[in-house]
Design a protein around this motif. Structure first.
Motif, short mmCIF file in Angstrom:
data_model
loop_
_atom_site.label_atom_id
_atom_site.label_comp_id
_atom_site.label_asym_id
_atom_site.label_seq_id
_atom_site.Cartn_x
_atom_site.Cartn_y
_atom_site.Cartn_z
N GLN A 172 14.43 -107.61 -16.12
CA GLN A 172 14.62 -106.43 -16.50
C GLN A 172 14.46 -106.64 -18.08
N ASN A 223 16.49 -103.37 -25.33
CA ASN A 223 15.96 -101.80 -25.14
C ASN A 223 14.56 -101.89 -25.72
N GLY A 242 17.03 -99.70 -16.58
CA GLY A 242 18.40 -100.62 -17.49
C GLY A 242 18.70 -101.18 -17.18
N THR A 243 19.97 -101.34 -17.26
CA THR A 243 20.74 -102.92 -16.82
C THR A 243 21.39 -103.55 -15.66
N ASP A 267 24.70 -100.63 -16.52
CA ASP A 267 23.93 -99.63 -16.62
C ASP A 267 22.81 -99.39 -15.76
N SER A 268 22.13 -99.13 -14.82
CA SER A 268 21.12 -99.30 -14.31
C SER A 268 19.67 -98.16 -14.90
N ALA A 269 21.14 -97.12 -15.48
CA ALA A 269 19.85 -96.23 -15.67
C ALA A 269 19.94 -95.59 -17.22
N ALA A 270 20.24 -96.44 -18.49
CA ALA A 270 21.16 -96.15 -19.57
C ALA A 270 19.35 -95.85 -19.91
N TYR A 271 18.33 -96.78 -20.11
CA TYR A 271 17.41 -97.00 -20.38
C TYR A 271 16.61 -96.04 -20.22
N GLU A 328 18.26 -92.58 -22.10
CA GLU A 328 17.73 -92.45 -23.35
C GLU A 328 16.53 -92.21 -23.32
#
Length: 465
Positions: free
Chosen positions: A94, A194, A220-221, A224-228, A231
């Motif tokens: 990740q 990121n 993501g992390t 927040d599994s879909a953050a990247y 973005e």
């Protein structure tokens, strides 16, 4: 355990059709030995490993788990690995590692036969390195006051996952010399990178060119599994609003990552695609392939594009996609190029890529205190929709150009070496691009920090999707 339900179903393959000599009886492992972990390693490798036919007969006694795992690998396997802590393995995939937030490349010192020079390749957003003012192109010759040499650099690099000091020099473009800046104190933290490093749009000679630096395939992390991925969608929505004519995708520092992120990016770029089109076909060992087909059907071997409102592929002009590469561009990055090739024209500038057309997945026992090991064996080979997978020696660039100068401009600067070449190729020159403000210092690289990371060369798949 990862893929637990799937494992329960498929494990019957081991019992019914994949038995080997010298199998120990279940649940009879000697206390104080590695037999339980080695048995877990072997059984999973026997079921999932792409080269399962190359496995030796089962003998789980004696060796520590790391040595045992590597003794099982096929001569064709350059990429499988194991490590004692599965959480560290998952974090690395990740982009979460104990670090100060910079990547570097080591070069031979042209003025000192035994000397080594480190150079900052890029600095990560929000990291301790960014906070102390470290910049791309900065060079260092000392770690914690000790000079780097060919004899000691591997030992000194062991300090960078802790708090450490770099002795920094920075190139002065006015007098064309390196100026000493002194020691930079860098704190190591558990840092989540990121991957969406930089995006911008250039206008030149009537054309709009989108530029996107993407350094790791991660959606993501844990928090927040879909953050990247969200973005990334926003970045491409902006490219679409701007009406770009060409896309320059900078993958020179991207050595792989998650298949989900790869499909997301491909679905934003691909031309004339829909969610009915195949992005990648997976090839498994014969036993696993048949088990998957029997349980889930032939479609379980394919992964398709997904529908994306921000897709820009149909508005791009030839060449629709220009990719900047290096000798560290690997795995999921190569999967992206191969998967898009049937649908659009791709042009490569840079160096020959690594050549990894196989994928792996993570195995671990989450709630077993007797087994903290995590392993990442190769379980599949990838093909595009035209059944092409001929990049095991890497993708060779259309314009060969190594990013190996000791003088580096910031990523995104129109005179930065690889980007400059791409912009000239796509839209010609302009007044700014004709300015040469420094004398290149080409150097021979030794290695980069990307190779030190466990995620290097990873195309990580999820068997449950």
């Amino acid at each position: 355990m990862k893929n637990f339900a799937l494992y329960i179903f498929l494990s019957s393959i081991i019992i019914l059709s994949s038995c080997r000599n010298n199998d120990p009886e279940p649940d009879k492992f000697k206390n104080g030995t590695n037999e339980y972990v080695n048995n877990w390693i072997y059984d999973n490798m026997n079921l999932y490993y792409y080269w399962t036919n190359d496995l030796p007969d089962k003998d789980i006694s004696g060796e520590n788990p790391e040595d045992f795992f590597y003794s099982l690998l096929s001569d064709q396997d350059r990429f499988s690995w194991i490590q004692p802590n599965f959480q560290e393995l998952l974090n690395s995939l990740q982009g979460i590692t104990l670090e100060s937030g910079y990547e570097f490349i080591l070069y031979n010192d042209r003025e000192n036969a035994n000397g080594v020079i480190g150079q900052i390749a890029y600095v990560k957003k929000g990291s301790p390195a960014e906070n102390v003012g470290l910049k791309r192109g900065d060079v260092f010759t000392k770690i914690n006051g000790a000079a780097l040499t060919l004899d000691n650099y591997t030992d000194l690099l062991g300090n960078i996952s802790q708090n450490h000091t770099l002795t920094i020099e920075r190139y002065n473009f006015e007098d064309n010399t390196f100026n000493e800046l002194g020691n930079f104190d860098l704190y190591a933290i558990q840092f989540a990178e990121n991957p969406n490093h930089l995006d911008t749009v250039y206008s030149r000679n009537g054309k709009k060119i989108g530029y996107y630096v993407y350094n790791l395939f991660s959606v993501g992390t844990d928090s927040d599994s879909a953050a990247y991925a969200v973005e990334m969608d926003e970045i491409f929505a902006n490219f679409k609003t701007e009406g770009i004519n060409h896309l320059v995708l900078d993958l020179r520092y991207n050595s792989g990552g998650a298949e989900r992120a790869t499909i997301n990016l491909a679905s934003l770029i691909g031309s004339n695609i829909s969610d009915q089109d195949i992005f990648v076909k997976r090839e498994y060992n014969e036993g696993l392939k048949q088990a998957l087909i029997n349980e889930y059907g032939e479609e379980s071997l394919n992964r398709r594009f997904v529908s994306k409102a921000a897709n820009i592929g149909n508005t791009l002009q030839s060449p629709q996609l220009t990719v900047l590469t290096s000798s560290r561009t690997a795995s999921a990055s190569e999967l992206l190029i191969n998967g898009l090739d049937p649908f659009m024209e791709t042009f490569i500038i840079g160096d020959t890529t690594v050549g990894k057309n196989v994928g792996s997945t993570s195995f671990y026992e989450e709630d077993n205190p007797d087994n903290n090991w995590g392993m990442q064996p190769i379980i599949t080979k990838s093909f595009n929709s035209l059944n092409q997978s001929d990049y095991d020696l890497g993708f060779y660039p259309d314009i060969p150009l190594k990013d190996n100068d000791l003088v580096k401009l910031e990523l995104g600067d129109i005179n930065e070496k690889l980007l400059k070449e791409a912009l000239i190729y796509l839209a010609g020159t302009d007044e700014a691009s004709r300015k040469v403000s420094y004398n290149p210092i080409p150097s021979e690289d030794i290695m980069g920090s990307m190779e030190l990371k466990r995620r290097f060369g990873i195309y990580n798949i999820d068997l449950n999707n």
